[in-house]
Design an enzyme around this catalytic site. Structure first.
Site, PDB file in Angstrom:
ATOM      1  N   ASP A   1       4.995   1.393   8.100  1.00 63.49           N
ATOM      2  CA  ASP A   1       4.213   0.857   6.857  1.00 63.49           C
ATOM      3  C   ASP A   1       3.839  -0.451   7.157  1.00 63.49           C
ATOM      4  OD1 ASP A   1       3.420   1.380   3.979  1.00 63.49           O
ATOM      5  OD2 ASP A   1       4.315  -0.404   3.962  1.00 63.49           O
TER       6      ASP A   1
ATOM      7  N   TYR B   1       0.905  -8.933   5.044  1.00 60.61           N
ATOM      8  CA  TYR B   1       2.140  -9.412   5.650  1.00 60.61           C
ATOM      9  C   TYR B   1       2.046 -10.128   6.923  1.00 60.61           C
ATOM     10  CZ  TYR B   1       3.561  -4.972   3.230  1.00 60.61           C
ATOM     11  OH  TYR B   1       3.951  -4.192   2.192  1.00 60.61           O
TER      12      TYR B   1
ATOM     13  N   LYS C   1      -2.747  -1.641   3.868  1.00 55.26           N
ATOM     14  CA  LYS C   1      -3.153  -1.748   2.606  1.00 55.26           C
ATOM     15  C   LYS C   1      -4.391  -2.661   2.603  1.00 55.26           C
ATOM     16  CE  LYS C   1       1.604  -1.138   1.600  1.00 55.26           C
ATOM     17  NZ  LYS C   1       2.215  -1.507   2.860  1.00 55.26           N
TER      18      LYS C   1
ATOM     19  N   HIS D   1      -3.601  -2.368  -2.223  1.00 52.57           N
ATOM     20  CA  HIS D   1      -2.280  -2.924  -2.485  1.00 52.57           C
ATOM     21  C   HIS D   1      -1.733  -3.058  -3.786  1.00 52.57           C
ATOM     22  CE1 HIS D   1       0.494  -5.252   0.377  1.00 52.57           C
ATOM     23  NE2 HIS D   1       1.140  -4.662  -0.604  1.00 52.57           N
TER      24      HIS D   1
END
Length: 320
Positions: A43, A48, A77, A110
């Protein structure tokens, strides 16, 4: 490893490796090690900040040859600044380039939150109301990405039943997945039941309480789920760790679950949670722990004077 069928016909492995908070310089090794151990679900997310390094890991894994692209289930996402329909495909293609992939297995919105791209803006001025750019407009662009073969399944994250119901009333392609925070202190059974009724698979993030999230996102009074006495007692009876019990609980509820680690020992322990069997009595004891308590509260989206409040973010008083 058990997997859950999605509308595309693809199977989503029940246990996945989360990569939020996995530092650059560490995350590639963790991904490679996890895949070598047997993880098949990774994932990711653009926000990130580590997709390029994860892409290097994927490239090395596929070059080695024992694991092929089709053996892995890879999620990413769409971030809050990229909801404009003209930006969606560009954002997805950037993620694909960073991850060195031709397609994703799953691409999620997201958050049901819109942010202005201008980095100079601060406070409430950064936020755009959903009324100005409804989720269904963003969703139409995701549907087109799926039809172009850039992604097999599309879905959402952090969506309430009310928001899913609104999207279902306007979409051509139903969301395949809703990824939400889930653990025994936040069981969200009504939301899970609603999603099941509508054919939307639920995937759990922060199943272990996300203890390593930034201090600014922590409540000084929060109780770590990993220190819960009931969980610890069940774990001792099983000869398992508390983390293994929490992950097994998630999978036995019919949700997939994402656990982040860069430690070899924890990666192995988390993977072995698939072999921990909880009894009906264990599940009843854990059901009694629900506090409707979030670790990731979303309060950071709700500055004074902005369009988002805790009430309209989570719609917790809304009924379907």
């Amino acid at each position: 490893m058990k997997s859950f069928p999605l509308p595309s016909g693809n199977g989503m492995p029940a246990l996945g490796l989360g990569t939020w908070k996995s530092d650059p310089g560490v995350v590639a090794k963790a991904v490679q090690e996890a895949v070598n151990m047997g993880y098949r679900h990774i994932d990711c997310a653009a926000i990130y900040g580590n997709e390029k390094e994860i892409g290097e890991a994927f490239s090395d894994i596929f070059k080695e040859g024992s694991v092929k692209r089709e053996d892995l289930f890879i999620t990413s996402k769409l971030w809050n600044t990229e909801h404009d329909p003209e930006d969606v495909e560009t954002a997805l293609r950037k993620t694909l380039a960073d991850l060195q992939l031709d397609y994703l297995d799953l691409y999620l919105i997201h958050w049901p939150v819109l942010l202005n791209k201008d980095p100079e803006l601060e406070g409430a001025a950064k936020f755009i109301p959903l009324e100005d750019l409804p989720i269904e407009k963003t969703w139409e662009a995701l549907e087109k990405c799926k039809e172009k073969g850039l992604v097999k399944d599309i879905g959402v994250s952090n969506f309430s039943a009310k928001k899913i119901k609104e999207l279902l009333s306007k979409c051509r392609i139903k969301p395949s997945v809703n990824q939400i925070e889930l653990h025994p202190y936040l069981q969200s059974q009504e939301l899970i039941d609603y999603c099941a009724q509508e054919g939307v698979h639920v995937s759990a993030y922060s199943p272990l309480g996300s203890r390593d999230r930034p201090e600014s996102l922590k409540n000084p009074d929060e109780v770590p789920i990993l220190e819960d006495e009931t969980i610890a007692k069940i774990a001792a009876e099983k000869g398992a760790t508390s983390a293994q019990v929490l992950l097994s609980w998630a999978m036995q509820r019919g949700t997939s679950v994402l656990a982040k680690s860069t430690s070899s020992k924890r990666l192995k322990e988390n993977l072995e949670s698939a072999g921990v069997e909880l009894t009906e009595d264990d599940m009843k004891l854990i059901a009694g722990l629900d506090k409707n308590s979030r670790y990731v509260t979303g309060s950071f989206w709700c500055p004074e004077g902005g369009p988002y409040t805790m009430e309209n973010l989570w719609d917790e008083d809304a009924t379907c």
